[in-house]
Motif scaffolding. Structure first.
Motif, PDB file in Angstrom:
ATOM      1  N   GLY A 103      10.901 -25.534   9.784  1.00 37.52           N
ATOM      2  CA  GLY A 103      11.158 -25.439   8.541  1.00 37.52           C
ATOM      3  C   GLY A 103      10.314 -24.571   7.255  1.00 37.52           C
ATOM      4  N   MET A 104       9.087 -25.057   7.631  1.00 40.73           N
ATOM      5  CA  MET A 104       8.166 -24.411   6.688  1.00 40.73           C
ATOM      6  C   MET A 104       7.766 -23.166   7.050  1.00 40.73           C
ATOM      7  SD  MET A 104       7.386 -26.615   4.586  1.00 40.73           S
ATOM      8  CE  MET A 104       6.026 -26.063   3.554  1.00 40.73           C
ATOM      9  N   LYS A 105       7.846 -22.509   8.086  1.00 37.45           N
ATOM     10  CA  LYS A 105       7.637 -21.108   8.522  1.00 37.45           C
ATOM     11  C   LYS A 105       8.707 -20.412   7.935  1.00 37.45           C
ATOM     12  CE  LYS A 105       5.149 -22.209  12.914  1.00 37.45           C
ATOM     13  NZ  LYS A 105       5.008 -22.190  14.397  1.00 37.45           N
ATOM     14  N   GLY A 106       9.840 -20.902   8.242  1.00 38.30           N
ATOM     15  CA  GLY A 106      11.007 -20.088   7.600  1.00 38.30           C
ATOM     16  C   GLY A 106      11.159 -19.995   6.051  1.00 38.30           C
ATOM     17  N   LEU A 107      10.643 -21.081   5.503  1.00 36.74           N
ATOM     18  CA  LEU A 107      10.411 -20.912   4.025  1.00 36.74           C
ATOM     19  C   LEU A 107       9.219 -20.047   3.558  1.00 36.74           C
ATOM     20  CD1 LEU A 107      11.112 -22.035   1.270  1.00 36.74           C
ATOM     21  CD2 LEU A 107       9.382 -24.072   1.649  1.00 36.74           C
ATOM     22  N   HIS A 108       8.055 -20.161   4.233  1.00 37.33           N
ATOM     23  CA  HIS A 108       6.968 -19.168   4.185  1.00 37.33           C
ATOM     24  C   HIS A 108       7.461 -17.756   4.433  1.00 37.33           C
ATOM     25  CE1 HIS A 108       3.579 -21.808   3.109  1.00 37.33           C
ATOM     26  NE2 HIS A 108       4.178 -22.587   4.083  1.00 37.33           N
ATOM     27  N   LYS A 109       8.188 -17.534   5.393  1.00 37.52           N
ATOM     28  CA  LYS A 109       8.691 -16.099   5.684  1.00 37.52           C
ATOM     29  C   LYS A 109       9.665 -15.643   4.429  1.00 37.52           C
ATOM     30  CE  LYS A 109      11.386 -13.351   8.925  1.00 37.52           C
ATOM     31  NZ  LYS A 109      12.102 -13.661  10.056  1.00 37.52           N
ATOM     32  N   ARG A 110      10.565 -16.264   4.083  1.00 37.06           N
ATOM     33  CA  ARG A 110      11.382 -16.213   2.813  1.00 37.06           C
ATOM     34  C   ARG A 110      10.552 -15.908   1.653  1.00 37.06           C
ATOM     35  NH1 ARG A 110      15.955 -13.821   2.814  1.00 37.06           N
ATOM     36  NH2 ARG A 110      16.991 -15.169   1.226  1.00 37.06           N
ATOM     37  N   LEU A 111       9.544 -16.626   1.524  1.00 38.32           N
ATOM     38  CA  LEU A 111       8.524 -16.593   0.199  1.00 38.32           C
ATOM     39  C   LEU A 111       7.842 -15.243   0.167  1.00 38.32           C
ATOM     40  CD1 LEU A 111       7.270 -19.968  -0.418  1.00 38.32           C
ATOM     41  CD2 LEU A 111       8.905 -18.842  -1.756  1.00 38.32           C
ATOM     42  N   ASP A 112       7.476 -14.775   1.458  1.00 38.18           N
ATOM     43  CA  ASP A 112       6.867 -13.473   1.528  1.00 38.18           C
ATOM     44  C   ASP A 112       7.751 -12.616   1.330  1.00 38.18           C
ATOM     45  OD1 ASP A 112       4.357 -14.907   2.355  1.00 38.18           O
ATOM     46  OD2 ASP A 112       4.709 -14.713   4.309  1.00 38.18           O
ATOM     47  N   GLU A 113       8.910 -12.500   1.763  1.00 39.68           N
ATOM     48  CA  GLU A 113       9.794 -11.304   1.578  1.00 39.68           C
ATOM     49  C   GLU A 113      10.147 -11.095   0.010  1.00 39.68           C
ATOM     50  OE1 GLU A 113      13.226 -12.604   3.966  1.00 39.68           O
ATOM     51  OE2 GLU A 113      12.531 -12.026   5.764  1.00 39.68           O
ATOM     52  N   ILE A 114      10.245 -12.388  -0.431  1.00 44.17           N
ATOM     53  CA  ILE A 114      10.608 -12.165  -2.258  1.00 44.17           C
ATOM     54  C   ILE A 114       9.368 -11.776  -2.758  1.00 44.17           C
ATOM     55  CG2 ILE A 114      10.859 -13.603  -4.085  1.00 44.17           C
ATOM     56  CD1 ILE A 114      12.519 -15.638  -2.196  1.00 44.17           C
ATOM     57  N   SER A 115       8.324 -12.069  -2.371  1.00 44.80           N
ATOM     58  CA  SER A 115       7.089 -11.681  -2.849  1.00 44.80           C
ATOM     59  C   SER A 115       6.788 -10.036  -2.715  1.00 44.80           C
ATOM     60  CB  SER A 115       5.783 -12.222  -2.280  1.00 44.80           C
ATOM     61  OG  SER A 115       4.455 -11.734  -2.617  1.00 44.80           O
ATOM     62  N   CYS A 116       7.261  -9.528  -1.734  1.00 41.50           N
ATOM     63  CA  CYS A 116       7.130  -8.020  -1.424  1.00 41.50           C
ATOM     64  C   CYS A 116       8.221  -7.241  -2.328  1.00 41.50           C
ATOM     65  CB  CYS A 116       7.531  -7.871   0.460  1.00 41.50           C
ATOM     66  SG  CYS A 116       6.020  -8.064   1.172  1.00 41.50           S
ATOM     67  N   LEU A 117       9.357  -8.209  -2.400  1.00 40.53           N
ATOM     68  CA  LEU A 117      10.476  -7.411  -3.263  1.00 40.53           C
ATOM     69  C   LEU A 117      10.025  -7.358  -4.771  1.00 40.53           C
ATOM     70  CD1 LEU A 117      13.584  -8.836  -1.831  1.00 40.53           C
ATOM     71  CD2 LEU A 117      12.803  -6.423  -1.655  1.00 40.53           C
TER      72      LEU A 117
END
Length: 97
Positions: A11-25
């Motif tokens: 769950g934390m890996k998935g959350l970090h991945k989404r946060l990275d995607e949002i940060s890039c956007l």
């Protein structure tokens, strides 16, 4: 309800991945024809100018712009050229004094 370590880690890996995607956007710049474009708010903050001053620069042709749905935008290269011209003019003015 108890959560196992694997489920939590996944769950934390998935959350970090989404946060990275949002940060890039969020870091992505607005681009048109391969060039960065800026709006009034960008320029007001960047150049420490008022919206009225930008309107005057547009009206007199000092600062090139284009409109999309009635909203003014500026190419970053035009803004850089505008800054360069103003710095040169200030240097010439200070030499004359």
């Amino acid at each position: 309800m108890e959560v196992t370590d694997n489920i939590f880690d996944d769950g934390m890996k998935g959350l970090h991945k989404r946060l990275d995607e949002i940060s890039c956007l969020l870091k992505a710049k607005n681009r048109l024809n391969g060039e960065t474009i800026l709006d009034n708010q960008d320029l007001c903050l960047m150049l420490n100018l008022s919206k009225r001053t930008l309107r005057r620069y547009r009206a007199t042709g000092i600062l090139p712009y284009f409109q999309i749905s009635g909203k003014p935008f500026y190419y970053e290269s035009d803004v850089e050229e505008f800054i360069r011209r103003n710095q040169e003019n200030e240097a010439l003015s200070s030499e004359e004094e």
